[in-house]
Design a protein around this motif. Structure first.
Motif, PDB file in Angstrom:
ATOM      1  N   UNK A   1       0.887  -1.162   0.000  1.00  0.00           N
ATOM      2  CA  UNK A   1       0.000   0.000   0.000  1.00  0.00           C
ATOM      3  C   UNK A   1       0.927   1.213   0.000  1.00  0.00           C
TER       4      UNK A   1
ATOM      5  N   UNK B   1      -5.483   1.832  -3.178  1.00  0.00           N
ATOM      6  CA  UNK B   1      -5.285   0.915  -2.047  1.00  0.00           C
ATOM      7  C   UNK B   1      -5.678  -0.530  -2.341  1.00  0.00           C
TER       8      UNK B   1
ATOM      9  N   UNK C   1       9.636  -3.751   3.412  1.00  0.00           N
ATOM     10  CA  UNK C   1       9.082  -4.199   4.705  1.00  0.00           C
ATOM     11  C   UNK C   1       8.087  -5.346   4.560  1.00  0.00           C
ATOM     12  N   UNK C   2       7.582  -5.558   3.368  1.00  0.00           N
ATOM     13  CA  UNK C   2       6.691  -6.698   3.145  1.00  0.00           C
ATOM     14  C   UNK C   2       7.461  -7.957   2.744  1.00  0.00           C
TER      15      UNK C   2
ATOM     16  N   UNK D   1       3.791 -12.436   1.101  1.00  0.00           N
ATOM     17  CA  UNK D   1       3.079 -11.279   0.521  1.00  0.00           C
ATOM     18  C   UNK D   1       2.614 -11.596  -0.902  1.00  0.00           C
TER      19      UNK D   1
ATOM     20  N   UNK E   1       7.057  -9.574   8.045  1.00  0.00           N
ATOM     21  CA  UNK E   1       6.204  -9.011   6.997  1.00  0.00           C
ATOM     22  C   UNK E   1       5.348  -7.913   7.615  1.00  0.00           C
ATOM     23  N   UNK E   2       5.451  -6.716   7.111  1.00  0.00           N
ATOM     24  CA  UNK E   2       4.705  -5.629   7.714  1.00  0.00           C
ATOM     25  C   UNK E   2       3.241  -5.573   7.306  1.00  0.00           C
ATOM     26  N   UNK E   3       2.946  -5.644   5.982  1.00  0.00           N
ATOM     27  CA  UNK E   3       1.588  -5.421   5.549  1.00  0.00           C
ATOM     28  C   UNK E   3       1.287  -3.938   5.554  1.00  0.00           C
ATOM     29  N   UNK E   4       0.037  -3.519   5.285  1.00  0.00           N
ATOM     30  CA  UNK E   4      -1.110  -4.369   4.940  1.00  0.00           C
ATOM     31  C   UNK E   4      -1.041  -4.870   3.497  1.00  0.00           C
ATOM     32  N   UNK E   5      -1.881  -5.840   3.201  1.00  0.00           N
ATOM     33  CA  UNK E   5      -2.005  -6.297   1.816  1.00  0.00           C
ATOM     34  C   UNK E   5      -2.688  -5.197   1.002  1.00  0.00           C
ATOM     35  N   UNK E   6      -2.283  -5.041  -0.278  1.00  0.00           N
ATOM     36  CA  UNK E   6      -2.897  -3.984  -1.092  1.00  0.00           C
ATOM     37  C   UNK E   6      -4.044  -4.524  -1.944  1.00  0.00           C
TER      38      UNK E   6
END
Lengths: 444, 444
Positions: A63, A77, A141-142, B110, B205-210
């Motif tokens: 995102x 998004x 970061x992902x 991811x 893994x940070x996220x969020x998923x897009x």
């Protein structure tokens, strides 16, 4: 016999469906266009009916990083993942090319080679790979990292990644399966299978790929880099360059730069097509088109817009009177003087208020063709004839109307002038683009 | 009111289109079925017309390791990549589920989360993820490693990978986009976006998923593990278990084992479906079906077949008389006595020569239902009623005939007995399988 007239190549940039921040709010625009298969299907079918070269899906592996105030207003998004979307669209189209972005920094060459080979087979030769090194630092970061991979490191890996992927595509000779016989039980000729055994600085990949050589030999290679290593990578590898010059003069320089580098690298100038990205807004009159653009810009939220203007000016613009003209006494900073001069020129030329100017930068401030089908065709013809472009990567101001305006009004005008095809010449994307099919480096 | 009769669930195992080595050589079989979109499209449409729960694409991340003599005869060497194929097929089907294999060892959570979410949106809720840890040691070499990742290490990562992927699917609340308004300019409610911030032993893994939450909440989770950690992973996470018991007794034990583990883990027995893999060969008489199988086995090349028999026996079989019966005096080795006893029993029961026995092991030696529509329906009914299976993962002996035999002959018999649906009850794969939609762990 007369030399056939040089024609434009047109691709459609479709993720999100418009690069303009306010696009989804325009009257008549479909707000979830970016994320609705029925809509995307209808868009690509319109583009195919207009004989576009390709449908181009950019990509982000995160995102996008922006303040909540801007993020909650952003149609970026949520979006389909390119391979799944383009594969689905391959089943409902027949001719148009399908260009997907895949990262050389956060993916594996075996996966990337396989997916493009698979898409190329599924679509009977219509796949293209937009090589990106993934500039967005949020992506790291992902994928297990705290810090983004450094720029030159990314480009070094990208160059090697390209060698590995194209090497894997060459795993099977084109005729490896010609000997298949139910009678003899032989499925393929194992002397026509090559094991890559790549061991390089960044990558180690054995191979072979578990898929036959792509229909196009290799899917078409697309690249967008504008940095020094980006231009060099494009010159060495790209067959389509998608770039973002500001004006025809900048475009000519970039065109010469990249084609010159390619020649220096031993490639033919015609082995790559340069297609600047351009927002196209069609109106009944030039004034009508300009008003559409102002209306579109007005849909950008001021709070996020003013931040973009501040960045473009290199100076805090939040204290300016939104409804007044850009002040003359902007505090001097270390920011790029060329950038600031461009903002000031734009404000003067179009007579924009601070708010309108901010909304332009917050919406889409790149190259735009805004006018009638005739005036835009004039401009595109000039770019083509002056050696500034081989065509354009078109982005639409809003959809579906923006697509209809281009496919039903601009394209027929280009066709009337002989500047754009009226029928696909071949069936693969390479054929649409006039690019040759690469030989297999391991088999002749 | 009578309790509705328990029904079978049926999925089709389609990569390669038959697990039988000789499948592509059978008279009438399409040799390139595994690799031809028009064929695969016609297969899935037949399966959908017969109301199959799902179409299941296994996967390999390498050309399988076998001697050239066998490799050149193998229809596994080229195949579509699952996401690209299933996405294309999603555009030409409406109801049937689409199960893809993705590796937790050689891919990134991811990417995996995104592709399944995208496929689930494209197909309006028909995606399933077959979690594999990738047992094939050849794969490691295509992903930068010299050695395969060790078994327990792979399962530890798989468990964490599952947590990350399902956590990423929960990035957006189901109603995050309900507040979207062209008027206000708000695209979604940012309080309904969760940043995962996963930091575990194997993954960060940070996220969020897009991408918005999948239509099914989560795509259906499929697992095939039969090792100790495999069964435990299945018990904790799987909603469909695809296993390979040899007979009904073994199946009942496995069924109880996995459902028992799931209950111990706090899950309801009915929250997972156990679907053993079975080759199905339909004939006009049982004898006719057995002859089809012998004919199919006879298409397996003897040199590679005899190696498979030697492995099954744990003793070199290459010196045996191919046309004679299995000798009585097989040298004793350290190999599994149960395995050898099974081979000897099969040879005696079916009166097979060494060659026929070898070709059985070289072709497909797993569970098979070989008979008439009636006899096979009897067997399947027995498995269902005795608690040995909730249905089957069907693999076909050859295509398209094998698919026609099942969909046009066996399925109508199952339907006549009330053992299989005559119409899809819902529209998502979860609904076909009678599985509930998972809550979002971050939003209620």
């Amino acid at each position: 016999m007369a030399t056939p007239k040089k024609q434009l190549h047109l691709t459609a940039f479709m993720r999100p469906v418009s690069l303009h921040t306010g696009a989804w709010r325009y009257p008549g625009a479909v707000p979830n266009a970016n994320f609705s298969l029925p809509h995307l299907k209808s868009f690509i079918q319109k583009l195919e009916a207009a004989k576009f070269d390709a449908f181009f899906m950019a990509d982000h592996l995160a995102v996008l990083n922006m303040p909540i105030e801007a993020l909650q207003r952003s149609h970026t998004v949520t979006s389909f993942e390119p391979f799944t979307l383009l594969s689905a669209l391959s089943a409902v189209t027949e001719k148009i090319g399908l260009a997907a972005t895949a990262s050389t920094t956060y993916d594996e060459p075996y996966h990337v080679a396989r997916r493009f080979a698979s898409l190329d087979h599924l679509s009977s030769g219509r796949a293209a790979w937009n090589i990106v090194t993934t500039g967005n630092p949020e992506s790291a970061k992902n994928f297990g990292l705290d810090e983004h991979v450094e720029h030159s490191e990314r480009y070094k890996r990208a160059r090697e990644f390209y060698e590995v992927v194209t090497g894997l595509w060459d795993s099977f000779a084109d005729d490896a399966f010609d000997s298949r016989s139910q009678e003899s039980g032989i499925y393929f000729d194992p002397s026509k299978l090559h094991v890559l055994n790549h061991k390089g600085e960044s990558l180690k990949v054995r191979g072979p790929l578990n898929i036959a050589r792509p229909v196009q030999g290799w899917p078409v290679i697309v690249q967008a880099g504008q940095s020094e290593p980006g231009k060099q990578l494009a010159a060495e590898t790209a067959e389509v360059v998608f770039c973002s010059p500001r004006d025809i003069q900048g475009a000519k320089e970039l065109y010469e730069d990249i084609k010159g580098r390619a020649e220096k690298y031993g490639r033919n100038r015609d082995s790559l097509r340069i297609l600047p990205a351009a927002l196209v807004i069609v109106g009944d009159t030039v004034q009508d088109a300009k008003e559409k653009r102002l209306k579109l810009d007005s849909l950008v939220h001021y709070d996020s817009a003013i931040a973009s203007l501040s960045i473009a000016l290199g100076s805090d613009a939040s204290g300016f009177d939104p409804d007044g003209p850009l002040p003359d006494d902007i505090a001097d900073t270390n920011a790029s003087k060329t950038g600031r001069a461009g903002v000031i020129k734009l404000a003067r030329d179009e007579g924009l208020t601070v708010k309108q100017l901010a909304q332009r930068y917050g919406g889409y401030a790149g190259l735009a063709f805004v006018g009638t089908p005739q005036s835009i065709a004039d401009e595109m013809e000039e770019w083509l004839s002056q050696g500034a472009a081989d065509g354009f990567t078109v982005t639409f101001p809003f959809v579906p109307q923006g697509i209809d305006d281009v496919t039903q009004r601009l394209v027929p005008e280009l066709q009337r002038r002989g500047l754009f095809r009226t029928e696909y010449e071949g069936s693969t994307l390479r054929e649409h683009l006039g690019l040759s099919r690469p030989n297999n480096r391991f088999f002749t």
